[in-house]
Motif scaffolding. Structure first.
Motif, short mmCIF file in Angstrom:
data_model
loop_
_atom_site.label_atom_id
_atom_site.label_comp_id
_atom_site.label_asym_id
_atom_site.label_seq_id
_atom_site.Cartn_x
_atom_site.Cartn_y
_atom_site.Cartn_z
N VAL A 108 -1.41 -38.85 110.98
CA VAL A 108 -2.83 -38.68 110.68
C VAL A 108 -3.11 -39.42 109.37
O VAL A 108 -2.46 -39.16 108.36
CB VAL A 108 -3.20 -37.20 110.53
N PRO A 109 -4.08 -40.35 109.35
CA PRO A 109 -4.27 -41.18 108.16
C PRO A 109 -5.01 -40.47 107.03
O PRO A 109 -5.94 -39.70 107.27
CB PRO A 109 -5.11 -42.35 108.70
N VAL A 110 -4.56 -40.75 105.80
CA VAL A 110 -5.27 -40.35 104.58
C VAL A 110 -5.46 -41.63 103.76
O VAL A 110 -4.48 -42.23 103.32
CB VAL A 110 -4.49 -39.32 103.76
N ALA B 158 -8.72 -32.33 102.46
CA ALA B 158 -9.51 -32.19 103.69
C ALA B 158 -8.64 -32.36 104.93
O ALA B 158 -8.79 -31.63 105.92
CB ALA B 158 -10.64 -33.21 103.69
N ALA B 159 -7.71 -33.31 104.90
CA ALA B 159 -6.83 -33.55 106.05
C ALA B 159 -5.90 -32.37 106.27
O ALA B 159 -5.62 -31.99 107.42
CB ALA B 159 -6.04 -34.83 105.84
N THR C 250 -6.07 -30.32 109.84
CA THR C 250 -4.97 -30.49 110.79
C THR C 250 -3.93 -29.38 110.73
O THR C 250 -3.18 -29.19 111.69
CB THR C 250 -4.24 -31.82 110.54
N GLY C 251 -3.86 -28.67 109.60
CA GLY C 251 -2.79 -27.69 109.43
C GLY C 251 -1.43 -28.36 109.24
O GLY C 251 -0.39 -27.71 109.43
N ALA C 252 -1.41 -29.64 108.89
CA ALA C 252 -0.15 -30.37 108.71
C ALA C 252 0.70 -29.74 107.62
O ALA C 252 0.17 -29.18 106.65
CB ALA C 252 -0.44 -31.83 108.38
N ARG C 253 2.00 -29.86 107.74
CA ARG C 253 2.93 -29.33 106.75
C ARG C 253 3.79 -30.42 106.13
O ARG C 253 4.76 -30.13 105.43
CB ARG C 253 3.83 -28.27 107.40
N ALA D 239 -1.11 -25.67 100.21
CA ALA D 239 -1.21 -25.70 101.67
C ALA D 239 0.11 -25.36 102.36
O ALA D 239 0.17 -25.31 103.59
CB ALA D 239 -1.68 -27.08 102.13
N GLY D 240 1.17 -25.14 101.57
CA GLY D 240 2.48 -24.87 102.15
C GLY D 240 3.06 -26.09 102.84
O GLY D 240 3.76 -25.96 103.86
N ALA D 241 2.82 -27.26 102.27
CA ALA D 241 3.27 -28.51 102.88
C ALA D 241 4.28 -29.21 101.98
O ALA D 241 4.25 -29.07 100.75
CB ALA D 241 2.08 -29.44 103.14
N PHE D 242 5.18 -29.99 102.60
CA PHE D 242 6.12 -30.81 101.87
C PHE D 242 5.52 -32.19 101.61
O PHE D 242 4.72 -32.69 102.40
CB PHE D 242 7.42 -31.00 102.67
#
Length: 495
Positions: free
Chosen positions: A228-230, A244-245, A249-252, A283-286
């Motif tokens: 997914v592009p940022v 926002a992304a 998306t809920g991406a991690r 967001a709990g993302a790496f």
């Protein structure tokens, strides 16, 4: 017929023509083929050799090439392999997810161009910039080390892991990783593959910079993940769009290159660095930090910002880097650094995929980075890349001003340029190759629709400024043919 500079193109044409000959019938002479297709004798020779290897023709020294006699029984009709489309998809709760494996964006920089073609598409140092003597000496010393050919620890030699940890932590090093947090990998691409497989399951979204490194997009798609592009700008990744992304998306996982980003050359601004890590942590993302270009800073780069991993007590950042870009394509030694439970998952996938990196290669890397030749090599590369960069930028402005340049980076291997609106990217890159210069198309750097046609033009794989001048002259010829009418422009270049 238009000139064919590619052996593959000529072989394809001859392969089609051979069908018109009877088995055993003689093909036109090499001289006739040279004149008909306006190619060199070497190109004809190599094309015929390729067809001979395929069993299409038979060559007889002094007599020429002949259509091969049919051998054996006719080939059976092909079976039905359509079932494999389902079998090769990743199965998720929502159904199968196609796992496309497209290596074209990577092969552009790995494929060796035909003889005489100038490499503006190269992704490695020119041989004259590689530390060949130091590498040879390091390999010789490594081979004499006691136990050099024994099985290494699966995580890598601890001395090498500790060296990478010191490079990541930087001066002081209080907040950075230790040797126990580092795994030795078979280069940066291997580290990236391990990281993405560890952090995101098939079908999961993975946030990526736009534009970004095609090899990373290929890894994600091969794992069944959804890039997914940022967008990035002159100051790197845009934090507000990242937030926002992540929400949408809920991406991690986010993959980024904060230093001399590939392909734009952007450096993540100081005020954005902590913000990116903070947003990901909330967001709990790496954050997978691909620090591929730290050793490729140019002479005028000044003080470099520390890696994101240098101050990351919560283990948000998974850091990777490699010795390959700054040394040789064949010194495939890199490192992954992480903290917390994720390190165990990275270790497990690394062992399953690779077992370990060959010990002689690790020993040679240790010998190299510990030798007096290492700092000299780093200084020599920094001093050599700056004039190549400046010369390419100046020649593009002079000869092909229609190609709009992004700000010249102070590190890395290349310039990122935008072609005029209405340009056909495939036509432009094809015309460039026919003119004798290989360039990298911009389309593979975008995981969604690109906003414009771009080219990535490298200067590190060239022999020097004279070759760069000639390469831009050839590119100007291609632009005159392929750019929209009236967009070429520029001062006439010397022949």
């Amino acid at each position: 017929m238009a000139e064919r500079s590619s052996v593959a193109d000529l072989a394809k044409t001859l392969r089609e023509e051979v069908d018109r000959y009877s088995p055993g019938e003689r093909l036109p002479s090499s001289r006739a083929l040279v004149e008909r297709y306006r190619v060199s004798p070497v190109t004809v020779s190599r094309a015929l050799a390729q067809l001979a290897a395929e069993g299409v023709v038979v060559t007889r020294p002094g007599a020429g090439a002949y259509r091969a006699e049919p051998s054996g029984p006719a080939k059976p009709a092909p079976g039905d392999t359509s079932w494999q489309e389902v079998a090769l998809s990743a199965q998720t709760a929502a159904g199968p997810v196609p796992r496309s494996v497209d290596a074209s964006g990577v092969l552009v920089t790995l494929a060796e161009p035909p003889p005489g073609v100038i490499e503006f598409n190269g992704g490695y140092l020119h041989p004259s910039l590689q530390p060949e003597r130091a590498l040879a000496a390091a390999l010789a010393r490594a081979g004499r080390r006691p136990g050099a050919w024994n099985r290494p620890p699966t995580d890598g030699l601890f001395e090498l892991r500790a060296w990478f940890a010191r490079q990541i932590a930087g001066p002081g090093g209080e907040g950075g990783p230790t040797g126990a947090d580092v795994l030795i990998t078979a280069g940066g691409q291997s580290a990236l593959t391990t990281a993405l497989r560890a952090l995101a399951p098939p079908g999961a979204p993975v946030l990526v910079e736009s534009p970004t490194y095609p090899g990373m997009l290929a890894v994600a798609r091969a794992a069944g993940q959804r890039p997914v592009p940022v967008p990035v700008d002159a100051d790197g990744l845009r934090p507000e769009l990242l937030a926002a992304a992540l929400r949408a998306t809920g991406a991690r996982v986010l993959v980024c290159q904060p230093l001399f980003q590939n392909p734009t050359g952007a450096v993540l601004a100081r005020e954005r660095r902590r913000e990116v890590v903070r947003i990901a942590r909330e967001a709990g993302a790496f954050v997978v930090e691909d620090d591929f270009a730290r050793s490729l800073a140019h002479e005028d780069a000044g003080a470099l910002p520390p890696p994101l991993a240098a101050d990351d007590p919560d283990g948000v950042v998974v850091h990777l880097r490699s010795l390959t870009k700054i040394t040789s394509p064949s010194l495939r030694v890199g490192a992954l650094a992480a903290r917390g439970p994720v390190l165990e998952r990275l270790r497990a996938i690394h062992v399953v995929d690779q077992f370990f990196v060959p010990r002689p290669l690790q020993e040679a890397a240790l010998e190299l980075v510990g030798s007096p030749a290492w700092p000299r090599h780093l200084r020599a590369v920094a001093a050599a890349l700056r004039p190549r960069r400046d010369h390419l930028a100046a020649e593009l402005r002079r000869q092909v001003p229609a190609l709009v340049q992004a700000a010249a980076p102070r590190g890395g291997f290349h310039l990122w340029v935008r072609a005029p609106e209405g340009t056909d990217e495939a036509a432009l890159t094809g015309a460039a190759l026919r003119a004798g210069v290989a360039v990298t198309p911009g389309r593979p750097y975008f995981c969604a629709e690109p906003p414009a046609v771009h080219l990535r033009l490298g200067f590190a794989a060239t022999a020097g400024t004279a070759e760069i001048t000639e390469g831009v002259r050839r590119l100007r010829t291609a632009c005159a043919q392929a750019l929209p009418h009236g967009a070429g422009g520029g001062e006439p270049a010397p022949a």
